[in-house]
Design a protein around this motif. Sequence first.
Motif, short mmCIF file in Angstrom:
data_model
loop_
_atom_site.label_atom_id
_atom_site.label_comp_id
_atom_site.label_asym_id
_atom_site.label_seq_id
_atom_site.Cartn_x
_atom_site.Cartn_y
_atom_site.Cartn_z
N SER A 87 20.22 -11.00 -2.58
CA SER A 87 20.86 -12.30 -2.35
C SER A 87 21.66 -12.63 -3.61
O SER A 87 21.70 -11.83 -4.54
CB SER A 87 19.79 -13.37 -2.10
N ASN A 88 22.24 -13.81 -3.64
CA ASN A 88 22.96 -14.23 -4.85
C ASN A 88 22.02 -14.44 -6.03
O ASN A 88 22.44 -14.41 -7.18
CB ASN A 88 23.74 -15.52 -4.59
N ASP A 89 20.70 -14.67 -5.73
CA ASP A 89 19.73 -15.03 -6.76
C ASP A 89 18.68 -13.97 -7.05
O ASP A 89 17.90 -14.12 -7.99
CB ASP A 89 18.99 -16.31 -6.36
N ILE A 90 18.60 -12.91 -6.22
CA ILE A 90 17.55 -11.92 -6.38
C ILE A 90 18.10 -10.51 -6.18
O ILE A 90 18.84 -10.25 -5.23
CB ILE A 90 16.39 -12.16 -5.37
N SER A 91 17.73 -9.63 -7.11
CA SER A 91 18.08 -8.21 -7.01
C SER A 91 16.80 -7.38 -7.12
O SER A 91 15.78 -7.85 -7.64
CB SER A 91 19.04 -7.81 -8.14
N LEU A 92 16.88 -6.15 -6.66
CA LEU A 92 15.78 -5.20 -6.74
C LEU A 92 16.26 -3.97 -7.49
O LEU A 92 17.29 -3.40 -7.15
CB LEU A 92 15.32 -4.80 -5.33
N THR A 93 15.51 -3.57 -8.52
CA THR A 93 15.82 -2.35 -9.25
C THR A 93 14.61 -1.44 -9.21
O THR A 93 13.49 -1.87 -9.49
CB THR A 93 16.22 -2.65 -10.72
N ALA A 94 14.85 -0.18 -8.84
CA ALA A 94 13.76 0.78 -8.73
C ALA A 94 13.92 1.96 -9.69
O ALA A 94 13.19 2.93 -9.60
CB ALA A 94 13.67 1.28 -7.29
N SER A 95 14.88 1.88 -10.61
CA SER A 95 15.07 2.96 -11.57
C SER A 95 14.37 2.62 -12.89
O SER A 95 14.23 1.46 -13.26
CB SER A 95 16.56 3.21 -11.80
N PRO B 155 0.78 -1.24 0.00
CA PRO B 155 0.00 0.00 0.00
C PRO B 155 0.82 1.30 0.00
O PRO B 155 0.26 2.37 -0.17
CB PRO B 155 -0.82 -0.12 1.29
N VAL B 156 2.14 1.21 0.17
CA VAL B 156 2.97 2.41 0.23
C VAL B 156 3.45 2.78 -1.18
O VAL B 156 3.95 1.92 -1.90
CB VAL B 156 4.18 2.21 1.18
N GLN B 157 3.31 4.03 -1.55
CA GLN B 157 3.72 4.54 -2.87
C GLN B 157 3.23 3.62 -4.00
O GLN B 157 4.02 3.15 -4.82
CB GLN B 157 5.23 4.75 -2.95
N ALA B 158 1.94 3.39 -4.04
CA ALA B 158 1.37 2.45 -5.01
C ALA B 158 1.51 2.91 -6.46
O ALA B 158 1.20 2.14 -7.38
CB ALA B 158 -0.11 2.22 -4.68
N ASP B 159 2.00 4.12 -6.69
CA ASP B 159 2.23 4.59 -8.06
C ASP B 159 3.70 4.41 -8.47
O ASP B 159 4.07 4.76 -9.58
CB ASP B 159 1.83 6.06 -8.19
N ARG B 160 4.52 3.83 -7.62
CA ARG B 160 5.94 3.66 -7.91
C ARG B 160 6.23 2.19 -8.22
O ARG B 160 5.73 1.29 -7.54
CB ARG B 160 6.77 4.11 -6.71
#
Length: 193
Positions: A106-114, A82-87
């Motif tokens: 982790s070695n298997d998962i990354s997060l990209t927000a750009s 529910p936080v920043q649902a437009d992002r």
Amino acid sequence: MNSPQENSCITDLRNHFLVAMPGLLDPNFSHTIIYVCEHNEEGAMGLIINHPLDIPISQIFDQFDLESTAQTGDNSLLSGGPVQADRGFVLHRPSDRQWESTLPISNDISLTASSDIISDIANEQGPNDLIITLGYTGWGPGQLEQELADNAWLTVPGDADIVFDVPFHQRASAAAAKIGVDFGLLSADIGHA
């Protein structure tokens, strides 16, 4: 009685799943599985990974005026929280390509927000395995720890195969099964001795 120092001990749940227990009735989180991307003394941040929206990824491509032939465009966006649902946030397997804002979890998962990853996804140059969420879930200092003490969440070590390969509706039970828990046998009632 516990000293304040003992209560402030933080267990790092980064790269873990939080699976909503049957007694968690909050409509934002009932029946969810959350992948925890960050957890420290300042709080926690995660993405719900099993609530598809009725919005195809191709709408993100349209919003950025991107031509796309990517088969990924037919996949659904997910409600990450529910936080920043437009992002938007992209969970993906690591790639040789680099984007402006990628955090290895982790070695298997990354997060990209750009947003630069979106054009690569549209041009089929993005990561092979990915999910895109709108919004995220956040907790302030000590808030997640209190919810865990209240038996709101089952914690399970993260698993990229569950994030990327298991169908949405099976992710929570697959995560629980990873630690030998059968959700069908859990009760919504909480007992205290």
